[in-house]
Scaffold this motif. Sequence first.
Motif, PDB file in Angstrom:
ATOM      1  N   ALA A  11      62.586  -2.150 -22.317  1.00 12.86           N
ATOM      2  CA  ALA A  11      62.905  -2.810 -23.583  1.00 12.86           C
ATOM      3  C   ALA A  11      62.747  -1.790 -24.710  1.00 12.86           C
ATOM      4  N   ALA A  12      63.482  -1.989 -25.796  1.00  9.73           N
ATOM      5  CA  ALA A  12      63.468  -1.024 -26.904  1.00  9.73           C
ATOM      6  C   ALA A  12      62.043  -0.813 -27.428  1.00  9.73           C
ATOM      7  N   GLY A  13      61.280  -1.899 -27.530  1.00  8.11           N
ATOM      8  CA  GLY A  13      59.912  -1.789 -28.049  1.00  8.11           C
ATOM      9  C   GLY A  13      59.031  -0.938 -27.139  1.00  8.11           C
ATOM     10  N   THR A  14      59.240  -1.065 -25.839  1.00 12.37           N
ATOM     11  CA  THR A  14      58.466  -0.270 -24.874  1.00 12.37           C
ATOM     12  C   THR A  14      58.805   1.207 -25.019  1.00 12.37           C
ATOM     13  N   ARG A  15      60.083   1.496 -25.206  1.00 19.55           N
ATOM     14  CA  ARG A  15      60.492   2.895 -25.365  1.00 19.55           C
ATOM     15  C   ARG A  15      59.829   3.511 -26.603  1.00 19.55           C
ATOM     16  N   VAL A  16      59.822   2.746 -27.689  1.00 25.49           N
ATOM     17  CA  VAL A  16      59.214   3.272 -28.930  1.00 25.49           C
ATOM     18  C   VAL A  16      57.726   3.511 -28.717  1.00 25.49           C
ATOM     19  N   GLU A  17      57.074   2.583 -28.020  1.00 25.43           N
ATOM     20  CA  GLU A  17      55.635   2.744 -27.772  1.00 25.43           C
ATOM     21  C   GLU A  17      55.370   3.997 -26.920  1.00 25.43           C
ATOM     22  N   LEU A  18      56.202   4.191 -25.904  1.00 28.14           N
ATOM     23  CA  LEU A  18      56.035   5.356 -25.029  1.00 28.14           C
ATOM     24  C   LEU A  18      56.270   6.655 -25.798  1.00 28.14           C
ATOM     25  N   ILE A  19      57.338   6.669 -26.591  1.00 32.39           N
ATOM     26  CA  ILE A  19      57.653   7.884 -27.353  1.00 32.39           C
ATOM     27  C   ILE A  19      56.516   8.194 -28.337  1.00 32.39           C
ATOM     28  N   GLY A  20      55.973   7.154 -28.950  1.00 28.94           N
ATOM     29  CA  GLY A  20      54.849   7.358 -29.879  1.00 28.94           C
ATOM     30  C   GLY A  20      53.655   7.957 -29.159  1.00 28.94           C
TER      31      GLY A  20
END
Length: 290
Positions: free
Chosen positions: A129-138
């Motif tokens: 999910a987009a939110g998971t990707r952002v969390e991982l990238i952060g």
Amino acid sequence: MIEVLADYQRRVEEHLDACLDSASIPSRLLEAMRYAVFNGGKRIRPALVYMAAEALGAALSRADSTACAIEMIHAYSLIHDDLPSMDDDDLRRGQPTCHIKFDEATAILAGDALHSLAFEIVARDPALAAGTRVELIGRISAAAGPTGMVGGQVIDLQSENRTVDDATLEHMHRSKTGALLSASVVCGGIIADAPPVLADALARYGYALGLAFQVRDDILDEIGDTEVIGKRTGADHARRKTTFVSVHGLDSAGARLDELRLEAIDALAPLGETGAGLRQLADFVARRDH
Ligand code: IPE
Ligand code: IPE
Ligand code: MG
Ligand code: MG
Ligand code: MG
């Protein structure tokens, strides 16, 4: 090498191979990127991503992009770490370092390219999910950046030829090496949507394991065999690096390593039986000979 690592190694290498295969990348750059990635790394960080995600019930396919991204960032950090302006090493994984095999400019740019590509792969992963990707990238960028790996590398260079206090030594190791290892475990938890108590257990495990890894690296520089570790032993001493061994001596470094190993294993208690693989990995990290 422990049995359990072999499967994860194969898996991440298959995916890395697919990520590093583009007609749009200038051929010399692609060759240098592949050289730095496919020359026999242990793939500990991808294994941590996979094992943490799997222990918490996630499908491994959700972890592939993160496992590749973290290994690419690790490979980039090694290319730059070996440069003449940094550790000035000519041997890595038993072969000439990237700047020796190619040239310095190509090595620097191959590192830069791997760093950027890592984030692109996670950003574009359709399995998450987009939110998971952002969390991982952060999480990954924080571990790689100025308060993580890069910051630790600066402290490492500033600590050559001088004695630093215990707190600085530990902070340096936790930043330059611990941060990325610890992020690998934490990202596994993010991929699996870990409940807070398990996310916390993984974070505590990663924190201890990350430092343990660099303590063992320092010990291996002193007692290891170049043939086995694929790096020149005694390099830290020659460059007058500050390490756990230079500050505390071999015996105390070994004792601290064992404390950290147990701390990592203890932290996994909330995972019960599902933490068995991660426990085994902590033993491997503390006792590895390469
Ligand atoms: C070596 O890392 C550099 C450190 C951060 C201590 P690894 O021991 O994981 O290197 P490879 O990838 O297996 O060669
Ligand atoms: C490396 O530490 C830390 C990195 C971020 C690459 P070292 O300089 O001790 O790693 P090796 O011994 O060259 O692999
Ligand atoms: Mg270094
Ligand atoms: Mg080095
Ligand atoms: Mg070292």
